[in-house]
Enzyme design. Sequence first.
Site, PDB file in Angstrom:
ATOM      1  N   SER A 143       0.825  -1.215   0.000  1.00 35.66           N
ATOM      2  CA  SER A 143       0.000   0.000   0.000  1.00 35.66           C
ATOM      3  C   SER A 143       0.853   1.255   0.000  1.00 35.66           C
ATOM      4  CB  SER A 143      -0.908   0.013   1.239  1.00 35.66           C
ATOM      5  OG  SER A 143      -0.142  -0.252   2.415  1.00 35.66           O
ATOM      6  N   LYS A 196      10.722  -6.186   5.296  1.00 34.01           N
ATOM      7  CA  LYS A 196      10.727  -5.962   3.841  1.00 34.01           C
ATOM      8  C   LYS A 196      11.337  -4.613   3.498  1.00 34.01           C
ATOM      9  CE  LYS A 196       7.191  -2.957   3.983  1.00 34.01           C
ATOM     10  NZ  LYS A 196       7.137  -1.582   3.438  1.00 34.01           N
ATOM     11  N   ASP A 249       3.616  -7.081   0.274  1.00 36.51           N
ATOM     12  CA  ASP A 249       4.266  -5.818   0.629  1.00 36.51           C
ATOM     13  C   ASP A 249       5.697  -5.773   0.110  1.00 36.51           C
ATOM     14  OD1 ASP A 249       4.196  -3.306   1.676  1.00 36.51           O
ATOM     15  OD2 ASP A 249       4.195  -3.919   3.774  1.00 36.51           O
TER      16      ASP A 249
END
Length: 341
Positions: A143, A196, A249
């Site tokens: 996002s 990440k 993600d």
Amino acid sequence: MGKRIAVLGAGSWGTVLANLLVENGHDVRLWTHDPAQLPEINEQHTNEHYLPGFHLHEALHASTDLEASLKDVDAILFVVPTNAIRSVATQVLPLLAERSVKPIIIHAAKGLEKGSKKRISEVLTEVLPDDLIRGIVVISGPSHAEDVAAGDITTLTAASVSVECAQAVQAIFMNQYFRLYTNTDVIGVELGAALKNVIAIGAGALHGLGYGDNTKAALMTRGLAEITRLGVVFGAEPLTFIGLSGVGDLIVTCTSVHSRNWRAGDQLGQGAKIDDVLANMGMVVEGYSTAKVAHELASEVGVEMPISEAIYQVLYQDAPIKEVIADLMSREGKPEFDFQG
């Protein structure tokens, strides 16, 4: 029926989520520590530094008054940088006493606290006692704020040990372009979200050096393997890491120019120094501090994370990027799924 929601943090992600919640019919109070933001948000309905060209809903109101922002709210959404979570939660604590309705605590940050090495929900649990809140929910997944602002279809995870709380948060956010799934693996969701960012710095560095798609795919795949190894040691479910808050993600953060972690790595790959990169970014690069925490955690529990370790060496030990890549490629051969590195 609309809910009363306080959103703490008026950066790009906090502003976009607050705006989305207003669009969904909720009574939203956007809190910022910076009074300079108020005239622009409240009168011009923009937040150009963080979201250039995006017009905010006219019903969205920002304030620096934390007490007023929290009055009678059903939920409190923390969207401040990871290392500010504890201090902001400490300010929130005395304002939660003597309330008839306990708020759900939500956070949308992605990192690990420097020093304590704790996940964000652990920090919030330490500061905000159970008798004052309904539960803690983390929302995470692929996002970028810019894409959500444009109404691009976005899917995230709402994770909580309380299915009821996760479902409540799912309900307040869902609309035609923003969809949430529920999950009970808070550990996996938070570790995937934090780690990440470290891999994304590496992906940006590879781009800056001119490497192609094969190299980027290798980095992301093996990066996910070592994130999973560390997560499982701390009790995460392995399947979480092939979900939205894991591989989802990771993909978006490692491939998009919207990612500040990717942009930081890209500059490093082109020869910039990390101090200059951080000074010029204008926003927090969460992967920088997370790389140090990941290095410490992996050392403590004996988990091999060669890619994360290489990125740590570049960021904190001024190791030449091409040398650490050569070291990675000269490691002894291993089975793909031995989960030992």
